[in-house]
Write a protein that holds these residues in place. Sequence first.
Motif, short mmCIF file in Angstrom:
data_model
loop_
_atom_site.label_atom_id
_atom_site.label_comp_id
_atom_site.label_asym_id
_atom_site.label_seq_id
_atom_site.Cartn_x
_atom_site.Cartn_y
_atom_site.Cartn_z
N TYR A 294 4.02 -0.20 -8.97
CA TYR A 294 3.56 -0.91 -10.09
C TYR A 294 3.97 -0.11 -11.20
O TYR A 294 3.90 -0.72 -12.45
N ALA A 295 3.74 1.38 -11.40
CA ALA A 295 3.76 2.18 -12.54
C ALA A 295 5.26 2.01 -13.51
O ALA A 295 5.21 2.37 -14.47
N VAL A 296 6.45 1.90 -12.49
CA VAL A 296 7.75 1.31 -13.19
C VAL A 296 8.04 0.23 -13.40
O VAL A 296 9.14 -0.08 -13.76
N ARG B 111 14.17 2.90 -13.10
CA ARG B 111 12.98 2.44 -12.36
C ARG B 111 12.73 3.42 -11.33
O ARG B 111 11.82 3.85 -10.87
N LEU B 112 13.70 3.27 -10.35
CA LEU B 112 13.78 3.88 -9.00
C LEU B 112 13.60 5.34 -9.22
O LEU B 112 13.19 6.19 -8.52
N TYR C 62 7.58 -2.96 -11.08
CA TYR C 62 7.51 -3.47 -9.73
C TYR C 62 6.31 -4.34 -9.47
O TYR C 62 5.30 -3.78 -9.79
N ALA C 63 6.56 -5.64 -9.34
CA ALA C 63 5.39 -6.37 -9.05
C ALA C 63 5.13 -6.40 -7.46
O ALA C 63 4.07 -6.66 -7.12
N SER C 64 6.17 -6.27 -6.54
CA SER C 64 6.09 -5.91 -5.16
C SER C 64 6.43 -4.66 -4.75
O SER C 64 7.53 -4.32 -4.60
N PRO C 65 5.27 -3.93 -3.90
CA PRO C 65 5.90 -2.50 -3.38
C PRO C 65 6.76 -2.70 -2.30
O PRO C 65 7.65 -2.03 -2.16
N SER C 66 6.82 -4.08 -1.68
CA SER C 66 7.82 -4.10 -0.51
C SER C 66 9.13 -4.30 -1.10
O SER C 66 10.54 -3.74 -0.57
N HIS D 61 1.27 9.82 -7.34
CA HIS D 61 1.03 8.50 -7.18
C HIS D 61 1.37 8.33 -5.70
O HIS D 61 2.33 9.02 -5.01
N ASN D 62 0.75 7.10 -4.97
CA ASN D 62 1.13 6.71 -3.53
C ASN D 62 2.29 5.71 -3.63
O ASN D 62 2.84 5.45 -5.00
#
Length: 299
Positions: free
Chosen positions: A264-266, A244-245, A268-272, A257-258
């Motif tokens: 979110y695209a890969v 994902r990373l 993750y539910a949390s950007p942090s 993408h920002n």
Amino acid sequence: MMTANTAIDLASQMLQLATQPGWHPSRLDGVSLLRQDRDSPPTPVLHEASVVIVGQGCQRGYLGGQVLRIDPGHCLVVATPMQFECATSLRHGEHLLALVIRIDPSLLDQLLRLMDDTPQHKSAGKPQGMLLCPMTPALQDAAQRLLHSLRQEQESRVLGPAIVREILYRILLADAGQTLRALFARHGRLRQIQRSIEHIHRHYALPLSVALLAELAGMSSSAFHESFKAVTGYAPIQYLKNTRLHQARHLLLQDTHNISQAAYAVGYASPSQFSREFKRLFGLPPRAAIQHLAMPADD
């Protein structure tokens, strides 16, 4: 062992096709060249199934406790998509020059069907997702002819595919070919693990559990976990996170993408949380890492 003259010839041909640092697609689909002009520390990479032939310079691949020295005397065979750390070391005036050939599963299958009477090499220990293959005179000769064909449109189109086929055939004859054979053994462990790896790379943005991946591999969760780590060097969930990373970093480098959108695209539910895990893998937070990778190389 590769002779000095052969190494010089390979490096010279690669330099003509890779005139600047970076990745260079060739006239032949699935064949590219890599050039680096400076050392680099161990850096996480995601590598597709491929054969890497080095004409000049040296790289070291770090996978768990295993260290693979990739130099002009050995080609690297990556049997299935792999995540590992790669470092480059160059002598004064050297470049890292490499020919990278993507492994086409359908071509590999065709070759193995034709080779059904070929003596099987005995494999020792657990199957590995990547390993080294000595650069035999036959492999060296094929690599030289492939590079020569890539310089002309018609020769690359007419002769290139046959030479790629020959290179894969030569590797299948070597001890390293046993790993590629294992991918096509219907009930082989490496083939079972590859099914789960392929599923991860197709569906990395979805919630994936070890139980689901083990079921796809046709194994118990405990046996799957052990075998997956033996092949890839990572536990299944860590491999999924890293995938994902790497995919998010690709999105950020493409400037489509920002940081939040990439997270979110890969999956993750949390950007942090994404930013924390991104920094843990790549050593820098997302924005700083992308700025660093976008910087031009020193002259």
